[in-house]
Motif scaffolding. Structure first.
Motif, PDB file in Angstrom:
ATOM      1  N   THR A  38       4.976 -16.920   1.684  1.00 27.89           N
ATOM      2  CA  THR A  38       3.991 -15.891   2.015  1.00 27.89           C
ATOM      3  C   THR A  38       4.072 -15.551   3.498  1.00 27.89           C
ATOM      4  O   THR A  38       4.155 -16.439   4.341  1.00 27.89           O
TER       5      THR A  38
ATOM      6  N   THR B 167      -2.500 -16.608   5.793  1.00 19.48           N
ATOM      7  CA  THR B 167      -1.667 -17.743   5.381  1.00 19.48           C
ATOM      8  C   THR B 167      -0.826 -18.328   6.506  1.00 19.48           C
ATOM      9  O   THR B 167      -0.720 -19.546   6.651  1.00 19.48           O
TER      10      THR B 167
ATOM     11  N   GLY C  95      -4.209 -12.664   2.080  1.00 24.53           N
ATOM     12  CA  GLY C  95      -3.073 -13.558   2.261  1.00 24.53           C
ATOM     13  C   GLY C  95      -2.123 -13.090   3.343  1.00 24.53           C
ATOM     14  O   GLY C  95      -1.521 -13.896   4.055  1.00 24.53           O
TER      15      GLY C  95
ATOM     16  N   ILE D  39      -7.795 -22.876  -0.384  1.00 28.38           N
ATOM     17  CA  ILE D  39      -7.469 -22.197  -1.642  1.00 28.38           C
ATOM     18  C   ILE D  39      -8.626 -22.340  -2.614  1.00 28.38           C
ATOM     19  O   ILE D  39      -9.035 -21.368  -3.277  1.00 28.38           O
TER      20      ILE D  39
ATOM     21  N   MET E  96      -6.432 -10.679  -3.378  1.00 30.74           N
ATOM     22  CA  MET E  96      -5.926 -11.803  -2.614  1.00 30.74           C
ATOM     23  C   MET E  96      -4.757 -11.436  -1.710  1.00 30.74           C
ATOM     24  O   MET E  96      -4.500 -12.108  -0.714  1.00 30.74           O
TER      25      MET E  96
ATOM     26  N   GLN F 115      -1.214 -11.085  -5.626  1.00 33.66           N
ATOM     27  CA  GLN F 115      -1.024 -11.081  -4.164  1.00 33.66           C
ATOM     28  C   GLN F 115       0.163 -10.196  -3.765  1.00 33.66           C
ATOM     29  O   GLN F 115       1.009 -10.572  -2.957  1.00 33.66           O
TER      30      GLN F 115
ATOM     31  N   ALA G 222       0.923  -9.580   0.019  1.00 35.79           N
ATOM     32  CA  ALA G 222       0.950 -10.721   0.925  1.00 35.79           C
ATOM     33  C   ALA G 222       2.324 -10.991   1.531  1.00 35.79           C
ATOM     34  O   ALA G 222       2.478 -11.931   2.307  1.00 35.79           O
TER      35      ALA G 222
ATOM     36  N   THR H  68       5.375 -11.855   0.045  1.00 34.40           N
ATOM     37  CA  THR H  68       6.105 -13.008  -0.497  1.00 34.40           C
ATOM     38  C   THR H  68       7.605 -12.800  -0.287  1.00 34.40           C
ATOM     39  O   THR H  68       8.140 -11.741  -0.609  1.00 34.40           O
TER      40      THR H  68
ATOM     41  N   GLU I  28      -4.757 -26.644   3.223  1.00 38.11           N
ATOM     42  CA  GLU I  28      -4.344 -25.530   2.368  1.00 38.11           C
ATOM     43  C   GLU I  28      -5.079 -25.561   1.031  1.00 38.11           C
ATOM     44  O   GLU I  28      -5.619 -24.542   0.575  1.00 38.11           O
TER      45      GLU I  28
END
Length: 445
Positions: A194, A123, A119, A281, A115, A239, A242, A244, A277
């Motif tokens: 993200t 995102t 992502g 998801i 993911m 993730q 991604a 974060t 979203e």
């Protein structure tokens, strides 16, 4: 050479089952997406292990016009045409793109079983750009939309804070107007954002007024190289690639012209943005569950123990059956919602599907937990190892909390779903009673 798909490894419509939902353009789009995503994300598993994606990956997606499908349908055709984008890969006209095309793209992007890399690409555009497109002024859109659509600039969505997650109305990041009235001075922090690390801008929820929902607004806040903005990476369980991010905002001067829509209506904008979203998801998490279950299904057909394959053990078949039933029931539900999105107006979709989408998102996390945990057990020791035959199950199992918490935590989603269903029931009951009370017949003497 093609091969027969492992049971549960593909949605029914890709396993040869007839479907009333998908037309020729959807089938062509699926093949196009799969080929391109397989090429661009071939090393997704290695990137997830490393915790980062190549710097040029976003640019490659932009060059292939594969950022655009992250948006909900109908697409912003006017802006796409202004940016010179009239077709998506495979010759799909932007004006012909519907929410089933969105579903197919989201499904294919999750097929790698990792993911994080997906992502890192999806995102920001998927959730950061829509508030500007739906609620921003023409002038605001002129300044930001073209560069974001073409990948020249990046954006993220920044809602969550250290003390305010699913409880959006509890946001404390402030945006007070400067004495000259030309700027919002932003102070506070955003957490678990993200794509934040790489984003030029954030569509950010801020408090411009008093306490509660009515005091919230949304701003386009510059991030990269912006005085007063500090960003650092947060290491999370899933993730990992991604990006974060923890964002600190210290007297950040944001032009008042960066206000999205109207001051004090931020809560409404955030809530409507959540519907897209949560639905995407649900789609991606369902595919992740497929990858886990499909890989375990394939493994137990060849793994031998006690003189026979694992598939010959009734308890193994029982585990696969229970997981498969949960998986396919959830997929059928999501497909139905997506089909409704192709028929409803945006207002109808927000009203009728908001609570149900929250429920589908909550259920997606539960389905992933069942499929991933059983895949681990079926792989045995290999499923507890971060390399080798069962590494995909081990990696996906770490994504379960990321499916059940971000985008609205599970318990909040369950409660929201019922509250909205009750609200719709009461509204429709009142409308029916009003209709029955109207005088009938002719008014002529």
């Amino acid at each position: 050479m093609s091969k027969v798909a492992i049971p549960f490894s593909e949605p029914p419509w890709l396993m040869g089952m007839p479907s009333a939902y998908y037309g020729e353009s959807h089938r062509k789009w699926q093949k196009t997406c799969r080929a391109l995503v397989d090429e661009l994300m071939a090393d997704a598993g290695e990137w997830e292990k490393a915790g980062d994606v190549p710097e040029d990956l976003y640019g490659k997606f932009a060059a292939a016009n594969l950022l655009v499908p992250n948006l909900s349908a109908p697409l912003p055709v006017k802006w796409l045409q202004k940016a010179g984008i009239t077709e998506l890969p495979g010759g799909l006209k932007v004006e012909e793109f519907d929410y089933l095309h969105t579903l197919i793209y989201a499904d294919e992007m999750a097929r790698s079983g990792s993911m994080g890399p997906g992502g890192a690409i999806t995102t920001g555009v998927a959730f950061g750009l829509p508030p500007i497109l739906k609620f921003g002024s023409q002038e605001l859109q002129e300044r930001f939309v073209p560069d974001i659509l073409t990948g020249k600039k990046r954006i993220c969505i920044a809602i969550t804070e250290p003390e305010a997650g699913s409880d959006v109305s509890n946001i404390v990041t402030t945006a007070a107007k400067s004495k000259d009235g030309k700027y919002f001075v932003v102070n506070g922090a955003k957490k678990w954002i993200t794509n934040g690390l790489w984003s030029d801008y954030a569509s950010m929820a801020v408090r411009t007024g008093g306490p509660g929902p009515s005091g919230l607004s949304m701003l386009v806040v510059p991030l990269l190289n912006m005085p007063g903005v500090t960003m650092r990476r947060i290491k999370v369980g899933g993730q990992t690639a991604a990006g974060t991010t923890f964002i600190e905002l210290d007297d950040v001067m944001v032009p008042v012209s960066n206000l999205i829509g109207q001051e004090g209506r931020g809560m409404i904008y955030v809530m409507q943005n959540f519907n897209h979203e949560r639905l995407t998801i649900s789609i991606g998490v369902n595919r992740l569950s497929r990858v886990a279950l499909g890989s375990a299904f394939e493994y137990v057909m060849k793994r031998e123990a006690f003189g026979k394959t694992l598939m010959e053990q009734p308890v193994v078949r029982h585990r696969l059956a229970k997981c498969g039933a949960e998986l396919e029931a959830h997929w059928a539900w999501v497909e139905q919602f997506v089909y409704c999105m192709t028929k409803f107006t945006e207002e109808e979709a927000n009203r009728e599907l908001g609570g149900l989408t929250a429920l589908a998102k909550a259920q997606a996390g539960k389905v992933l937990e069942v499929c991933a945990s059983n895949a681990i057990l079926l792989f045995g020791g290999n499923g507890y190892t971060k390399s080798g035959q069962g590494e995909i199950a081990e990696r996906i199992y770490r994504e379960v909390p990321g499916a059940r918490i971000p985008g609205g935590s599970e318990d909040v989603m369950l409660d929201l779903a019922i509250r909205q269903l009750v609200k719709n029931y009461q509204r429709k009951t009142k409308e029916l009673e009003t209709a029955m009370e109207r005088p009938k017949g002719s008014s002529k003497l």
